[in-house]
Design a protein around this motif. Structure first.
Motif, PDB file in Angstrom:
ATOM      1  N   UNK A   1       0.835  -1.196   0.000  1.00 31.39           N
ATOM      2  CA  UNK A   1       0.000   0.000   0.000  1.00 31.39           C
ATOM      3  C   UNK A   1       0.876   1.255   0.000  1.00 31.39           C
ATOM      4  N   UNK A   2       0.378   2.297  -0.637  1.00 34.85           N
ATOM      5  CA  UNK A   2       1.147   3.529  -0.765  1.00 34.85           C
ATOM      6  C   UNK A   2       1.149   4.313   0.551  1.00 34.85           C
ATOM      7  N   UNK A   3       2.312   4.883   0.865  1.00 33.73           N
ATOM      8  CA  UNK A   3       2.444   5.728   2.045  1.00 33.73           C
ATOM      9  C   UNK A   3       1.922   7.133   1.766  1.00 33.73           C
ATOM     10  N   UNK A   4       1.427   7.756   2.824  1.00 36.38           N
ATOM     11  CA  UNK A   4       1.099   9.177   2.791  1.00 36.38           C
ATOM     12  C   UNK A   4       1.888   9.861   3.901  1.00 36.38           C
ATOM     13  N   UNK A   5       2.283  11.103   3.651  1.00 32.75           N
ATOM     14  CA  UNK A   5       2.981  11.908   4.651  1.00 32.75           C
ATOM     15  C   UNK A   5       2.113  13.095   5.029  1.00 32.75           C
ATOM     16  N   UNK A   6       2.013  13.371   6.320  1.00 32.92           N
ATOM     17  CA  UNK A   6       1.160  14.438   6.826  1.00 32.92           C
ATOM     18  C   UNK A   6       1.947  15.266   7.843  1.00 32.92           C
ATOM     19  N   UNK A   7       1.839  16.582   7.717  1.00 34.46           N
ATOM     20  CA  UNK A   7       2.473  17.479   8.672  1.00 34.46           C
ATOM     21  C   UNK A   7       1.426  18.461   9.181  1.00 34.46           C
ATOM     22  N   UNK A   8       1.299  18.574  10.516  1.00 32.90           N
ATOM     23  CA  UNK A   8       0.306  19.456  11.144  1.00 32.90           C
ATOM     24  C   UNK A   8       1.034  20.379  12.127  1.00 32.90           C
ATOM     25  N   UNK A   9       0.807  21.701  12.049  1.00 32.42           N
ATOM     26  CA  UNK A   9       1.533  22.612  12.940  1.00 32.42           C
ATOM     27  C   UNK A   9       0.958  22.680  14.350  1.00 32.42           C
ATOM     28  N   UNK A  10       1.825  23.089  15.261  1.00 33.42           N
ATOM     29  CA  UNK A  10       1.373  23.443  16.613  1.00 33.42           C
ATOM     30  C   UNK A  10       0.563  24.729  16.533  1.00 33.42           C
ATOM     31  N   UNK A  11      -0.072  25.079  17.634  1.00 37.04           N
ATOM     32  CA  UNK A  11      -0.868  26.304  17.642  1.00 37.04           C
ATOM     33  C   UNK A  11      -0.937  26.874  19.046  1.00 37.04           C
ATOM     34  N   UNK A  12      -1.119  28.184  19.086  1.00 38.17           N
ATOM     35  CA  UNK A  12      -1.353  28.887  20.346  1.00 38.17           C
ATOM     36  C   UNK A  12      -2.750  29.490  20.254  1.00 38.17           C
ATOM     37  N   UNK A  13      -3.561  29.238  21.265  1.00 43.08           N
ATOM     38  CA  UNK A  13      -4.937  29.736  21.249  1.00 43.08           C
ATOM     39  C   UNK A  13      -5.116  30.873  22.243  1.00 43.08           C
ATOM     40  N   UNK A  14      -6.189  31.602  22.059  1.00 43.14           N
ATOM     41  CA  UNK A  14      -6.629  32.725  22.897  1.00 43.14           C
ATOM     42  C   UNK A  14      -5.868  34.009  22.609  1.00 43.14           C
ATOM     43  N   UNK A  15      -4.533  33.951  22.564  1.00 45.53           N
ATOM     44  CA  UNK A  15      -3.701  35.128  22.278  1.00 45.53           C
ATOM     45  C   UNK A  15      -4.029  36.294  23.208  1.00 45.53           C
TER      46      UNK A  15
END
Length: 303
Positions: free
Chosen positions: A1-15
């Protein structure tokens, strides 16, 4: 089966004043490689890898299962390789990144072909509020709300290049559930007006580069005063003033601190580290770029 690559950033909420409404994507990432498999297999490495389950209860996998249940179908097992750079339990959206990853993995494996808005709606529903996941999926600074129909309404703003951000990560964890438990059930009209004014001012300032809006634009009466007892030194940190320092805010529910500064003044982040030291805690200073793009999904090879 084919691989997929995923990248998700961190986040800061409320600010600061934008409680459960504003978020900022940060260039610190959760990375996943995944493919269909005959049996579930999860590996984890990187920062706080010991805190990431490699069993059935892994948050990414449980989220993928939840999406499949919502679609009234089943998802085949996957081989999932996780590399994490996001501090866990420190107010930098680690759970939101995992939730977003789980929704995207389910969308990919099930062939749902959801657009980012549909992914965002599902992730926000599972998270319970849209601020972190909106930043994860759209990137940059994002204002968000859930409308009467349960749909996430979002506006992404490119933050002015005049500003930089730093993250000061102390050596202790603050569970979000505990940080929420100290908040009041209602607020006065004066406090509501106070925060609405500053949240509007903050987003306008971030978009236009208006230095004069700070530090007032980061002031808050909704959550930081109530959480000060949970984060040693927070009251002193919020009062910090120095050339080039625009102001500080609790990152999400904390305990990490988000520092806004004028470009070229990143050394002001060390002032926050020093305050934590005075209160008996070591801290790490991170200087990530703002993640201008949200998640990135790529199809790879079969090897």
């Amino acid at each position: 089966m084919r691989w997929f690559s995923l990248r998700v950033p961190a986040s800061s909420a409320n600010l600061g004043p934008g409680f459960d409404a504003l978020g900022l994507a940060l260039g610190i990432y959760l990375e996943c490689r995944f493919r269909e498999s005959g049996a579930l297999s999860i590996q984890a490495e990187g920062r706080d890898a010991d805190s990431i389950s490699t069993g059935e209860d892994n948050l990414i996998w449980q989220t993928a299962l939840a999406v499949a249940r919502d679609m009234r179908t089943t998802i085949p097992p996957v081989e999932l390789r996780i590399r994490n750079d996001i501090p866990i339990g420190k107010g930098l959206g680690s759970s939101a990144a995992a939730l977003a990853a789980g929704v995207i993995i389910a969308d990919t494996v099930l062939g749902l072909r959801w657009k980012p808005q549909r992914i965002l709606d599902e992730a926000a529903r599972l998270e319970g509020h849209p601020d972190n996941v909106a930043a994860c999926i759209l990137g940059s600074a994002v204002a968000s709300a859930i409308d009467a129909g349960g749909v996430a309404r979002t506006v992404r703003v490119n933050m002015s290049s005049q500003f930089g951000v730093g993250i000061v990560v102390p050596d202790f964890v603050l569970p979000t559930s505990h940080a929420r438990s100290v908040l009041p059930d209602c607020y006065s009209r004066a406090d509501a007006i106070f925060n609405v004014q500053r949240a509007a001012l903050l987003m306008a300032a971030l978009a236009t580069g208006s230095v004069s809006a700070f530090p007032a634009a980061l002031e808050d009466r909704f959550h930081q005063p109530y959480r000060a007892s949970l984060v040693p030194g927070l009251e002193d940190i919020l009062k910090l003033r120095a050339p080039g320092l625009l102001g500080c805010a609790l990152s999400g529910a904390g305990p990490s601190i988000l520092v806004f500064y004028e470009r070229g003044y990143d050394q002001v982040c060390d002032l926050v580290r020093q305050v934590f030291a005075l209160h008996g805690h070591t801290a790490e200073v991170l200087l990530p770029p703002v993640a201008e793009c949200g998640f990135l999904l790529q199809e790879g090879s079969e090897t």
